[in-house]
Design an enzyme around this catalytic site. Structure first.
Site, short mmCIF file in Angstrom:
data_model
loop_
_atom_site.label_atom_id
_atom_site.label_comp_id
_atom_site.label_asym_id
_atom_site.label_seq_id
_atom_site.Cartn_x
_atom_site.Cartn_y
_atom_site.Cartn_z
N LYS A 246 14.46 -34.96 -2.20
CA LYS A 246 15.37 -35.35 -3.26
C LYS A 246 16.78 -34.87 -2.93
O LYS A 246 16.90 -33.94 -2.15
CB LYS A 246 14.89 -34.80 -4.60
N HIS B 113 11.61 -32.71 -11.58
CA HIS B 113 10.52 -31.74 -11.72
C HIS B 113 9.88 -31.78 -13.12
O HIS B 113 8.67 -31.83 -13.27
CB HIS B 113 11.02 -30.32 -11.46
N LYS C 116 11.06 -18.64 -15.46
CA LYS C 116 9.78 -19.06 -16.04
C LYS C 116 9.71 -20.58 -16.10
O LYS C 116 10.66 -21.23 -16.50
CB LYS C 116 9.65 -18.49 -17.45
N ARG D 39 1.26 -21.65 -17.79
CA ARG D 39 2.36 -20.98 -17.09
C ARG D 39 2.35 -21.45 -15.63
O ARG D 39 1.44 -21.13 -14.88
CB ARG D 39 2.15 -19.47 -17.19
N GLN E 140 4.90 -20.88 -13.35
CA GLN E 140 5.39 -19.78 -12.52
C GLN E 140 6.28 -18.87 -13.35
O GLN E 140 6.83 -19.34 -14.34
CB GLN E 140 6.16 -20.30 -11.31
N ASP F 106 -7.48 -16.13 -22.55
CA ASP F 106 -6.47 -15.90 -21.53
C ASP F 106 -7.05 -16.04 -20.13
O ASP F 106 -7.97 -15.31 -19.75
CB ASP F 106 -5.90 -14.49 -21.74
N LEU F 107 -6.53 -16.98 -19.38
CA LEU F 107 -6.91 -17.11 -17.97
C LEU F 107 -5.67 -16.76 -17.14
O LEU F 107 -4.80 -17.61 -16.92
CB LEU F 107 -7.37 -18.53 -17.67
N1 NDP Z 1 17.91 -26.00 0.34
C1 NDP Z 1 16.99 -26.09 -0.62
O1 NDP Z 1 16.48 -25.07 -1.12
C2 NDP Z 1 16.53 -27.43 -1.11
C3 NDP Z 1 16.99 -28.59 -0.54
N2 NDP Z 1 16.50 -29.80 -0.96
C4 NDP Z 1 16.95 -31.03 -0.33
O2 NDP Z 1 16.67 -30.99 1.07
C5 NDP Z 1 17.66 -31.64 1.81
C6 NDP Z 1 18.25 -30.68 2.81
O3 NDP Z 1 18.82 -29.59 2.13
P1 NDP Z 1 19.49 -28.36 2.87
O4 NDP Z 1 18.68 -27.93 4.02
O5 NDP Z 1 19.84 -27.40 1.83
O6 NDP Z 1 20.82 -29.03 3.43
P2 NDP Z 1 21.85 -28.48 4.47
O7 NDP Z 1 23.21 -28.63 3.87
O8 NDP Z 1 21.48 -27.16 5.00
O9 NDP Z 1 21.76 -29.60 5.60
C7 NDP Z 1 20.70 -29.67 6.56
C8 NDP Z 1 21.32 -29.97 7.92
O10 NDP Z 1 21.94 -31.26 7.87
C9 NDP Z 1 23.14 -31.25 8.61
N3 NDP Z 1 24.27 -31.59 7.71
C10 NDP Z 1 24.77 -30.86 6.70
N4 NDP Z 1 25.78 -31.51 6.11
C11 NDP Z 1 25.90 -32.67 6.73
C12 NDP Z 1 26.76 -33.79 6.57
N5 NDP Z 1 27.68 -33.83 5.63
N6 NDP Z 1 26.61 -34.84 7.42
C13 NDP Z 1 25.68 -34.81 8.36
N7 NDP Z 1 24.83 -33.78 8.56
C14 NDP Z 1 24.94 -32.73 7.76
C15 NDP Z 1 23.32 -29.87 9.15
O11 NDP Z 1 22.79 -29.85 10.46
P3 NDP Z 1 23.68 -30.12 11.74
O12 NDP Z 1 25.09 -29.94 11.39
O13 NDP Z 1 23.14 -29.13 12.72
O14 NDP Z 1 23.31 -31.51 12.09
C16 NDP Z 1 22.42 -29.01 8.28
O15 NDP Z 1 21.93 -27.90 8.99
C17 NDP Z 1 18.68 -32.14 0.79
O16 NDP Z 1 18.36 -33.46 0.47
C18 NDP Z 1 18.45 -31.23 -0.40
O17 NDP Z 1 18.82 -31.86 -1.61
C19 NDP Z 1 15.55 -29.90 -1.93
C20 NDP Z 1 15.07 -28.78 -2.56
C21 NDP Z 1 15.53 -27.46 -2.23
O1 LIG Z 2 14.78 -28.58 -6.60
C1 LIG Z 2 15.22 -27.55 -7.07
O2 LIG Z 2 14.36 -26.58 -7.44
C2 LIG Z 2 14.80 -25.24 -7.46
C3 LIG Z 2 13.71 -24.46 -8.19
O3 LIG Z 2 12.53 -24.50 -7.44
P1 LIG Z 2 11.48 -23.30 -7.56
O4 LIG Z 2 10.33 -23.76 -6.75
O5 LIG Z 2 12.16 -22.09 -7.01
O6 LIG Z 2 11.19 -23.14 -9.00
C4 LIG Z 2 16.14 -25.11 -8.13
O7 LIG Z 2 16.61 -23.78 -7.98
C5 LIG Z 2 17.13 -26.04 -7.47
O8 LIG Z 2 18.37 -25.99 -8.16
C6 LIG Z 2 16.62 -27.44 -7.47
O9 LIG Z 2 17.46 -28.25 -6.64
#
Ligand code: NDP
Ligand SMILES: O=C1O[C@H](COP(=O)(O)O)[C@@H](O)[C@H](O)[C@H]1O
Length: 491
Positions: A152, A244, A344, A370, A372, A398-399
């Site tokens: 996403k 979510h 929560k 619950r 988490q 309660d579980l």
């Molecule tokens: N981080 C998280 O906890 C979560 C992330 N997501 C989703 O997962 C996906 C990845 O997230 P995340 O890892 O945080 O993202 P990052 O910003 O860390 O990007 C991942 C990699 O993509 C490349 N990148 C970053 N910005 C750009 C850009 N503008 N154009 C081209 N390449 C780029 C970079 O690699 P390089 O420069 O080496 O190519 C980077 O290491 C997203 O869609 C995010 O919404 C979902 C849930 C949680």
């Molecule tokens: O996708 C997302 O979820 C996290 C929360 O995930 P969790 O597994 O830690 O509960 C949220 O922090 C983030 O903003 C959102 O992009």
């Protein structure tokens, strides 16, 4: 799978696109390691990272193990790291994908049977389409399955989500696409189908005749901490509620599926989502966190990556109605927020008052699931105060998982979901028509909030949320039992 279930025919290569990034480091690789450690990765699995950053292999391997948590089996970790290699290349030029194809072909060289590939897009949405196209045209297996995992956000409203679909659909068939909502991999969310459909007593009361209201709550203690720039484009409704929490709602509210096959389950989820009219702005409450009362935590607008004066909500409560025979008139109250007093996620189902109750003033039954932290399920029910009086007291069935299940090891959501992809099980992934139905519910609200620049109510970092939340929930029929607090994990 290795020793846990049937081995797939041939070899699997998992290609992590965006392997230098945050998600890859924090979630994807730790989950792959978890599966490897537990013996769930097929024996012939290779993992190839791909991103633009030029990284030495050893540095890359250090990076992807930084979030692998103790207790670590050092030997297993060393073996796992040897399975992981890295290719650097651009997202918009064919040369990079050619190098990737060469690297995949190299690990597949001596393998017998089919050559299966899983492409995990751990990338920002801006490059989803060029990368999906690049790997399809250059690194697609001709002799095995190909699966594409997409993270996403899937667009930011109905139109952009459809646009993304229009761009991906000619390249990747729906059965090849796995849209991740990691909440669908959480243990208690996966448990919902079992609770509902494997217990005769829940089946009997799961309807408008017995249930007064349902609340699904997501609370986080942390604010946007370093992700303000990303977050401000989306806001809490797109970040958490539209995906979510709505996914949880769809499983709580769906009819019983014909079977547990992925398409039967997803058909029912879509059906219930389609019975929900768009959320109304008048049935919504928005908040934004400010500096904490003790002055130690900054407000949302103090994040330098957030545009000055942003109206972006970091808290939202909204009421959804389901126009079908089972749920008409039952409010589903969704609440989510960042920078709150606790972490929560829970589902709270409050039952109706007992009609003509002879125990005057006895509170309502509630079933709380619950999600988490500390997975649990408890049912609040009214009991006679033990002893000579006939007074009532609220108790609970309660579980609490950590007490009930010894050696409890709840898999991480990403472990569960990646394993599903390896098995080709779509049940816990979002189908395109499901996504469409979800966006239809929230897009008019999101556009109204943006067009009218609706101002959120400020609440201090670390508080219980904006003023008015209590009244909001009460307005939709929730009756709080003031004197009762469930004591989690008590002996
Ligand atoms: N981080 C998280 O906890 C979560 C992330 N997501 C989703 O997962 C996906 C990845 O997230 P995340 O890892 O945080 O993202 P990052 O910003 O860390 O990007 C991942 C990699 O993509 C490349 N990148 C970053 N910005 C750009 C850009 N503008 N154009 C081209 N390449 C780029 C970079 O690699 P390089 O420069 O080496 O190519 C980077 O290491 C997203 O869609 C995010 O919404 C979902 C849930 C949680
Ligand atoms: O996708 C997302 O979820 C996290 C929360 O995930 P969790 O597994 O830690 O509960 C949220 O922090 C983030 O903003 C959102 O992009």
């Amino acid at each position: 799978m290795a020793n846990k279930s049937k081995q797939p025919d041939g070899i699997i290569t998992v290609i992590v696109l965006g392997a230098s990034g945050d998600l890859a480091k924090k979630k994807t690789y730790p989950a792959l390691f978890g599966l490897y450690r537990m013996g769930f990765l097929p024996e012939r699995t290779h993992i190839i990272g791909y991103a633009r950053s030029k990284l030495e292999l050893e540095d890359f391997r250090e990076r992807i193990s930084a979030y692998i948590k103790a207790p670590i089996d050092a030997q297993k970790l060393a073996e796992f790291k040897r399975l992981c290699t890295y290719v650097s290349g651009p997202y918009d030029k064919v040369e990079g994908y050619q190098r990737l194809e060469t690297a995949i072909a190299e690990v597949e060289r001596d393998a017998k049977g089919s050559k299966n590939r899983v492409f995990y897009m751990a990338l920002p949405p801006s490059v989803f389409v060029p990368v999906a196209r690049g790997v399809k045209l250059t690194a697609y297996s001709r002799s095995g399955f190909n699966r594409l995992i997409v993270e996403k956000p899937f667009g930011h409203d109905l139109e952009s989500s459809r646009e993304l679909h229009r761009a991906l659909a000619p390249l990747w068939k729906e059965e090849e696409v796995y849209r991740i909502d990691h909440y669908l991999g959480k243990e208690m969310v996966k448990n919902l189908l079992t609770i509902r459909f494997a217990n005769v007593f829940f089946g009997a009361v799961w309807n408008r005749q017995c249930i007064s209201n349902v609340q699904i709550t997501f609370k986080e203690k942390i604010g946007t901490e370093g992700r303000g720039g990303y977050f401000d484009e989306f806001g809490i409704i797109r970040d958490v509620m539209q995906n979510h929490i709505l996914q949880i709602l769809s499983i709580v509210a769906m009819q019983r599926p014909v079977s547990l096959d992925a398409e039967d389950v997803r058909d029912e989820k879509v059906r219930v989502l389609r019975a929900i009219p768009p959320v109304k702005i008048e049935e919504t409450l928005l908040g934004q966190y400010t500096r904490s009362e003790d002055n130690t935590k900054p407000g949302y607008l103090e994040d330098s990556t957030v545009p000055p004066g942003s109206n972006c909500p970091t808290y939202a409560a909204a009421v959804l109605w389901i126009n079908n025979e089972r749920w008409e008139g039952v409010p589903f109250i969704l609440k989510c927020g960042k920078a709150l007093s606790e972490q929560k996620t829970e589902i709270r189902i409050q039952f109706q008052d007992v009609p003509g109750n002879v125990f005057r003033g006895a509170p309502r039954n509630e079933l709380v699931i619950r999600v988490q932290p500390n997975e649990a399920m408890y049912m609040k029910f009214v009991n006679k105060q033990p002893g000579l009086s006939m007074d009532t007291v609220i108790s609970e069935l309660d579980l609490t998982y950590k007490r009930r299940f010894s050696d409890l090891k709840i898999p991480d959501a990403y472990e569960a979901l990646i394993l599903d992809v390896l098995k080709g099980d779509h049940s816990n992934f979002v189908r395109n028509d499901e996504l469409d139905a979800a966006w239809k519910i929230f897009t008019p609200l999101l556009h109204t909030i943006e067009k009218k620049k609706v101002a959120p109510i400020p609440y201090p970092y670390g508080s219980r949320g904006p003023d008015g939340v209590h009244e909001f929930v009460a307005k939709y029929g929730y009756k709080r039992t003031e004197e009762y607090v469930w004591s989690e994990g008590k002996e």
